[in-house]
Motif scaffolding. Structure first.
Motif, PDB file in Angstrom:
ATOM      1  N   PRO A 208      71.106  29.109  23.794  1.00  0.00           N
ATOM      2  CA  PRO A 208      71.759  27.973  23.142  1.00  0.00           C
ATOM      3  C   PRO A 208      71.779  28.147  21.635  1.00  0.00           C
ATOM      4  O   PRO A 208      70.966  28.893  21.063  1.00  0.00           O
ATOM      5  CB  PRO A 208      70.884  26.780  23.551  1.00  0.00           C
ATOM      6  CG  PRO A 208      69.548  27.376  23.851  1.00  0.00           C
ATOM      7  CD  PRO A 208      69.827  28.730  24.433  1.00  0.00           C
ATOM      8  N   ASP A 209      72.708  27.457  20.998  1.00  0.00           N
ATOM      9  CA  ASP A 209      72.819  27.543  19.543  1.00  0.00           C
ATOM     10  C   ASP A 209      71.521  27.131  18.852  1.00  0.00           C
ATOM     11  O   ASP A 209      71.248  27.564  17.720  1.00  0.00           O
ATOM     12  CB  ASP A 209      73.966  26.657  19.042  1.00  0.00           C
ATOM     13  CG  ASP A 209      75.324  27.179  19.481  1.00  0.00           C
ATOM     14  OD1 ASP A 209      75.405  28.362  19.894  1.00  0.00           O
ATOM     15  OD2 ASP A 209      76.300  26.415  19.409  1.00  0.00           O
ATOM     16  N   SER A 210      70.739  26.302  19.519  1.00  0.00           N
ATOM     17  CA  SER A 210      69.480  25.837  18.924  1.00  0.00           C
ATOM     18  C   SER A 210      68.448  26.956  18.786  1.00  0.00           C
ATOM     19  O   SER A 210      67.497  26.828  18.015  1.00  0.00           O
ATOM     20  CB  SER A 210      68.892  24.696  19.760  1.00  0.00           C
ATOM     21  OG  SER A 210      68.665  25.127  21.092  1.00  0.00           O
ATOM     22  N   GLN A 211      68.645  28.071  19.520  1.00  0.00           N
ATOM     23  CA  GLN A 211      67.735  29.214  19.369  1.00  0.00           C
ATOM     24  C   GLN A 211      68.222  30.036  18.187  1.00  0.00           C
ATOM     25  O   GLN A 211      69.206  30.763  18.279  1.00  0.00           O
ATOM     26  CB  GLN A 211      67.692  30.072  20.633  1.00  0.00           C
ATOM     27  CG  GLN A 211      66.729  31.256  20.510  1.00  0.00           C
ATOM     28  CD  GLN A 211      66.618  32.077  21.771  1.00  0.00           C
ATOM     29  OE1 GLN A 211      66.765  31.547  22.886  1.00  0.00           O
ATOM     30  NE2 GLN A 211      66.357  33.373  21.639  1.00  0.00           N
ATOM     31  N   LEU A 212      67.524  29.931  17.087  1.00  0.00           N
ATOM     32  CA  LEU A 212      67.979  30.559  15.860  1.00  0.00           C
ATOM     33  C   LEU A 212      67.663  32.046  15.817  1.00  0.00           C
ATOM     34  O   LEU A 212      68.485  32.851  15.394  1.00  0.00           O
ATOM     35  CB  LEU A 212      67.361  29.845  14.647  1.00  0.00           C
ATOM     36  CG  LEU A 212      67.731  28.363  14.512  1.00  0.00           C
ATOM     37  CD1 LEU A 212      67.083  27.761  13.270  1.00  0.00           C
ATOM     38  CD2 LEU A 212      69.245  28.177  14.454  1.00  0.00           C
ATOM     39  N   ASN A 213      66.488  32.448  16.235  1.00  0.00           N
ATOM     40  CA  ASN A 213      66.101  33.851  16.213  1.00  0.00           C
ATOM     41  C   ASN A 213      66.487  34.502  17.549  1.00  0.00           C
ATOM     42  O   ASN A 213      65.957  34.156  18.595  1.00  0.00           O
ATOM     43  CB  ASN A 213      64.593  33.988  15.975  1.00  0.00           C
ATOM     44  CG  ASN A 213      64.169  35.438  15.743  1.00  0.00           C
ATOM     45  OD1 ASN A 213      64.792  36.376  16.222  1.00  0.00           O
ATOM     46  ND2 ASN A 213      63.099  35.621  14.985  1.00  0.00           N
ATOM     47  N   VAL A 214      67.441  35.429  17.479  1.00  0.00           N
ATOM     48  CA  VAL A 214      67.908  36.094  18.705  1.00  0.00           C
ATOM     49  C   VAL A 214      67.621  37.589  18.664  1.00  0.00           C
ATOM     50  O   VAL A 214      68.219  38.369  19.411  1.00  0.00           O
ATOM     51  CB  VAL A 214      69.417  35.847  18.930  1.00  0.00           C
ATOM     52  CG1 VAL A 214      69.685  34.367  19.200  1.00  0.00           C
ATOM     53  CG2 VAL A 214      70.240  36.327  17.721  1.00  0.00           C
TER      54      VAL A 214
ATOM     55  N   PHE B  46      63.989  29.127   5.118  1.00  0.00           N
ATOM     56  CA  PHE B  46      64.074  30.585   5.014  1.00  0.00           C
ATOM     57  C   PHE B  46      63.049  31.301   5.899  1.00  0.00           C
ATOM     58  O   PHE B  46      62.963  32.522   5.877  1.00  0.00           O
ATOM     59  CB  PHE B  46      63.865  31.014   3.562  1.00  0.00           C
ATOM     60  CG  PHE B  46      65.010  30.710   2.633  1.00  0.00           C
ATOM     61  CD1 PHE B  46      65.947  31.681   2.330  1.00  0.00           C
ATOM     62  CD2 PHE B  46      65.160  29.459   2.051  1.00  0.00           C
ATOM     63  CE1 PHE B  46      66.996  31.421   1.477  1.00  0.00           C
ATOM     64  CE2 PHE B  46      66.205  29.186   1.184  1.00  0.00           C
ATOM     65  CZ  PHE B  46      67.129  30.168   0.905  1.00  0.00           C
ATOM     66  N   LYS B  47      62.301  30.574   6.670  1.00  0.00           N
ATOM     67  CA  LYS B  47      61.186  31.138   7.444  1.00  0.00           C
ATOM     68  C   LYS B  47      61.625  32.344   8.283  1.00  0.00           C
ATOM     69  O   LYS B  47      62.591  32.287   9.023  1.00  0.00           O
ATOM     70  CB  LYS B  47      60.621  30.061   8.368  1.00  0.00           C
ATOM     71  CG  LYS B  47      59.425  30.514   9.195  1.00  0.00           C
ATOM     72  CD  LYS B  47      58.904  29.364  10.055  1.00  0.00           C
ATOM     73  CE  LYS B  47      57.714  29.795  10.907  1.00  0.00           C
ATOM     74  NZ  LYS B  47      57.190  28.665  11.729  1.00  0.00           N
ATOM     75  N   GLY B  48      60.876  33.442   8.137  1.00  0.00           N
ATOM     76  CA  GLY B  48      61.134  34.636   8.928  1.00  0.00           C
ATOM     77  C   GLY B  48      62.284  35.487   8.460  1.00  0.00           C
ATOM     78  O   GLY B  48      62.557  36.547   9.053  1.00  0.00           O
TER      79      GLY B  48
ATOM     80  N   TYR C 143      68.099  37.066  12.792  1.00  0.00           N
ATOM     81  CA  TYR C 143      66.733  36.559  12.640  1.00  0.00           C
ATOM     82  C   TYR C 143      66.708  35.044  12.481  1.00  0.00           C
ATOM     83  O   TYR C 143      65.678  34.405  12.666  1.00  0.00           O
ATOM     84  CB  TYR C 143      66.044  37.233  11.457  1.00  0.00           C
ATOM     85  CG  TYR C 143      65.867  38.709  11.677  1.00  0.00           C
ATOM     86  CD1 TYR C 143      64.856  39.196  12.499  1.00  0.00           C
ATOM     87  CD2 TYR C 143      66.745  39.629  11.093  1.00  0.00           C
ATOM     88  CE1 TYR C 143      64.703  40.550  12.717  1.00  0.00           C
ATOM     89  CE2 TYR C 143      66.593  40.992  11.318  1.00  0.00           C
ATOM     90  CZ  TYR C 143      65.567  41.443  12.127  1.00  0.00           C
ATOM     91  OH  TYR C 143      65.424  42.793  12.343  1.00  0.00           O
ATOM     92  N   ASN C 144      67.858  34.492  12.134  1.00  0.00           N
ATOM     93  CA  ASN C 144      68.001  33.039  12.011  1.00  0.00           C
ATOM     94  C   ASN C 144      69.486  32.750  11.878  1.00  0.00           C
ATOM     95  O   ASN C 144      70.075  32.967  10.815  1.00  0.00           O
ATOM     96  CB  ASN C 144      67.237  32.496  10.799  1.00  0.00           C
ATOM     97  CG  ASN C 144      67.289  30.982  10.705  1.00  0.00           C
ATOM     98  OD1 ASN C 144      68.232  30.349  11.186  1.00  0.00           O
ATOM     99  ND2 ASN C 144      66.286  30.392  10.074  1.00  0.00           N
TER     100      ASN C 144
ATOM    101  N   PRO D  62      56.219  30.937   5.074  1.00  0.00           N
ATOM    102  CA  PRO D  62      56.024  29.652   4.392  1.00  0.00           C
ATOM    103  C   PRO D  62      54.576  29.390   3.970  1.00  0.00           C
ATOM    104  O   PRO D  62      54.340  28.659   2.999  1.00  0.00           O
ATOM    105  CB  PRO D  62      56.486  28.631   5.432  1.00  0.00           C
ATOM    106  CG  PRO D  62      57.440  29.372   6.296  1.00  0.00           C
ATOM    107  CD  PRO D  62      56.900  30.767   6.377  1.00  0.00           C
ATOM    108  N   ALA D  63      53.625  29.980   4.679  1.00  0.00           N
ATOM    109  CA  ALA D  63      52.222  29.767   4.318  1.00  0.00           C
ATOM    110  C   ALA D  63      51.866  30.435   2.994  1.00  0.00           C
ATOM    111  O   ALA D  63      50.940  30.006   2.299  1.00  0.00           O
ATOM    112  CB  ALA D  63      51.314  30.294   5.426  1.00  0.00           C
ATOM    113  N   ILE D  64      52.594  31.482   2.657  1.00  0.00           N
ATOM    114  CA  ILE D  64      52.339  32.221   1.416  1.00  0.00           C
ATOM    115  C   ILE D  64      53.384  31.906   0.356  1.00  0.00           C
ATOM    116  O   ILE D  64      53.060  31.699  -0.817  1.00  0.00           O
ATOM    117  CB  ILE D  64      52.324  33.738   1.686  1.00  0.00           C
ATOM    118  CG1 ILE D  64      51.280  34.091   2.738  1.00  0.00           C
ATOM    119  CG2 ILE D  64      52.092  34.517   0.397  1.00  0.00           C
ATOM    120  CD1 ILE D  64      51.336  35.533   3.187  1.00  0.00           C
ATOM    121  N   ASP D  65      54.639  31.886   0.783  1.00  0.00           N
ATOM    122  CA  ASP D  65      55.763  31.753  -0.155  1.00  0.00           C
ATOM    123  C   ASP D  65      56.083  30.285  -0.427  1.00  0.00           C
ATOM    124  O   ASP D  65      57.168  29.783  -0.121  1.00  0.00           O
ATOM    125  CB  ASP D  65      56.982  32.485   0.409  1.00  0.00           C
ATOM    126  CG  ASP D  65      56.707  33.957   0.667  1.00  0.00           C
ATOM    127  OD1 ASP D  65      56.098  34.602  -0.199  1.00  0.00           O
ATOM    128  OD2 ASP D  65      57.103  34.450   1.742  1.00  0.00           O
TER     129      ASP D  65
END
Length: 559
Positions: free
Chosen positions: A30-36, A524-526, A197-198, A496-499
């Motif tokens: 589905p379109d909701s799955q960003l990372n393919v 921008f995650k990942g 990746y997104n 996101p934990a670092i950046d």
């Protein structure tokens, strides 16, 4: 009755869909799955052996196995074709699909190897994807223009002939933005290419189809073009390597292009690949073919093995890299700054040295590049769109309800007289001389007796942003205007934990403020973050070797 531009585009897109074997269609997420990025391995279409083939990332290894008949050219081409079709279903990265022709070329190579006992050429059996500029006889090359539908090429581009003679198998062509002059990928025929990746983020442009395809393993080596960053931006945004050669090192003859006749900042073809072996294999094979015998402006310069061995750069020992932390126009986002620091740390650990590189009149160089591109007042774009009445795309935003930003400098119209353009050319030459002198002056700070060996620079101030938000090519255009060879290498991904968001700084201008406000670590995650090694004009061999050294240093640095 003449078909409307909408009908022409719909018919072309329908024909593309019909060229895909039904048995190669998958259940798309589905379109909701960003990372393919993992879907090609999980979808079940590829056999175990096809997974094995397409998971190879090193072109040299694949070429060795093809030469030894461990794999046939037909099975390698089939494997990558199937995975390319999966990639297309996930990111919309392809334009022309010509399975029968590609497999026929592959069969000829297998027969040649069996008969002669040796590979046909240095790229024997290697499937290679091509940006939708490289003409193949009998196929359309629309370059995102509806007006170019139904106008098949009467002959191959010179580079296509060279690749075929080297034993490569062109097997797909990849998506681009209308006009090419966007750092994103969307047109009114084939639509938008997304980042694997997104998928809410851009794959870059204008070689965005190449970037998405190779990132998903649908190709191991592809050809893009770069007039302002169009190889390097997709390479960086998709975690790949990508080379921007200097003017006329790789032949352009009989390919199509925007703004033909604009010869102050040449567009150049360059390779994208998941490993540096692909970058070197392509560049050496093409140069070894003596392209100057077929393209009147191709430079007569053979592959320089001494340059690749870095004879002018201390034979690769005790190198000194200049670090461009920002261009004095826009401050990069935190993950890009971290990538720069990580690369510096890796180089120091490997025994090399870095110095800070201060941007020299980058704003002036950007202005010159933009003025040259806009000198016709947009007439080239208008003339090409006119036959079908197709609209000229004015934004890459996915929704017209969003506020349309001011067009970036390279899209603005500022018609110049011939005399006015000559004055801009004079300014460009003066700026190039200043940059040369500045580079040479670093002899006083390197401690090696020679100037810095290369510059490490951002490719963009951000990781791949949301669609429509990649409004600057400044960090890449600078090197096109100066004609410096440059090669992208992957460094990291956004964490996101670092950046975390940096505190506001004194903004240099409205672009700097807009860049700061764009950053959201979760958005921008990942996303991949790459940088570029920048050398000097016609220094492709050295830049390839220097990038190999940087990549090796990064592998030796723990996360």
């Amino acid at each position: 009755m003449t078909a409307s531009w909408e009908e022409l585009a719909a018919n072309k897109k329908r024909a593309q869909a019909e060229s895909i074997p039904k048995e190669w269609l998958i259940n798309t997420p589905p379109d909701s799955q960003l990372n393919v990025s993992k879907v090609p391995l999980e979808c079940g279409l590829l056999s175990e052996r096809e997974v094995e083939i397409t998971e190879l990332k090193d072109v040299d290894v694949l070429l060795q196995r093809l030469a030894a008949s461990d794999y046939s050219a037909v099975e390698v081409t089939t494997a990558f074709y199937k995975r390319a079709i999966v990639a297309h279903q996930l990111t919309n990265c392809l334009t022309e699909i010509f399975i029968d022709r590609a497999l026929a070329w592959a069969r000829e190579l297998d027969e040649s190897l069996k008969k002669n006992g040796k590979p046909k050429g240095p790229l024997h059996g290697l499937p290679i994807s091509l940006k939708d500029q490289l003409c193949i006889e009998g196929l359309d090359t629309t370059m995102g223009y509806i007006s170019w539908i139904g106008k098949p090429a009467s002959k191959n581009a010179v580079l296509v002939d060279i690749l075929l003679e080297a034993g490569a198998v062109p097997f797909v062509r990849t998506n681009v933005p209308q006009t090419l002059m966007w750092p994103e990928t969307f047109n009114l025929i084939f639509g938008r290419t997304t980042n694997p990746y997104n998928r809410s983020l851009t794959s870059g442009g204008s070689s965005g189809g190449e970037g998405a395809l190779i990132a998903l393993g649908g190709s191991i080596l592809g050809v893009g073009s770069d007039v302002g960053g169009s190889v390097r931006i997709p390479a960086a945004f998709n975690g790949l390597y990508g080379l921007r050669p200097s003017y006329n090192r790789i032949p352009y003859q009989d390919a199509v292009n925007s703004m033909e006749g604009q010869e102050s900042i040449y567009s150049v073809f360059g390779p994208l690949s998941p490993r540096m072996s692909g970058i070197k294999a392509f560049t050496k094979a093409v140069i070894d073919s003596e392209p100057w015998r077929r393209d009147p402006v191709a430079i007569r310069k053979a592959w320089d093995e001494k340059a690749y061995q870095l004879e002018e750069h201390g034979n690769g020992q005790n190198l000194v890299f200049g670090i461009l932390w920002d261009d004095d126009w826009v401050v990069p986002h935190p993950p890009v700054k971290r990538a720069l620091q990580r690369t510096k740390d890796a180089l120091l650990k490997a025994g090399h040295k870095t110095v800070d590189w201060k941007a020299l009149k980058h704003g002036d160089i950007y202005a010159v590049g933009g003025a040259i591109w806009a000198a016709d007042g947009g007439k080239d774009f208008d003339t090409t769109c006119a036959p079908t009445g197709e609209p000229l795309i004015s934004t890459m935003l996915p929704s017209s309800t969003e506020d349309t930003p001011e067009p970036p400098a390279f899209r603005q119209r500022a018609k110049k007289t011939a005399y006015e353009l000559w004055q801009i050319h004079k300014q460009k030459r003066a700026l190039r001389k200043e940059y040369l002198d500045s580079w040479e002056a670093t002899k006083s700070v390197t401690g090696t007796g020679r100037p810095i060996d290369a510059i490490i620079s951002p490719v963009a101030p951000w990781a791949p942003p949301p669609h429509g938000k990649n409004t600057s090519a400044a960090y890449t255009l600078i090197w096109n205007t100066l004609d410096y060879a440059a090669c992208v290498f992957p460094v990291t991904t956004v964490n996101p934990a670092i950046d975390v968001v940096a505190p506001p700084h004194d903004f240099k201008n409205k672009d700097d403020q807009a860049t700061y406000e764009l950053y959201d670590p979760e958005v921008f995650k990942g996303a991949p973050v790459g940088l570029q090694v920048v050398g000097r004009p016609q220094e492709e061999e050295a830049v390839i070797a220097l990038t190999e050294i940087v990549a090796a240093a990064l592998k030796g640095l723990p996360e």
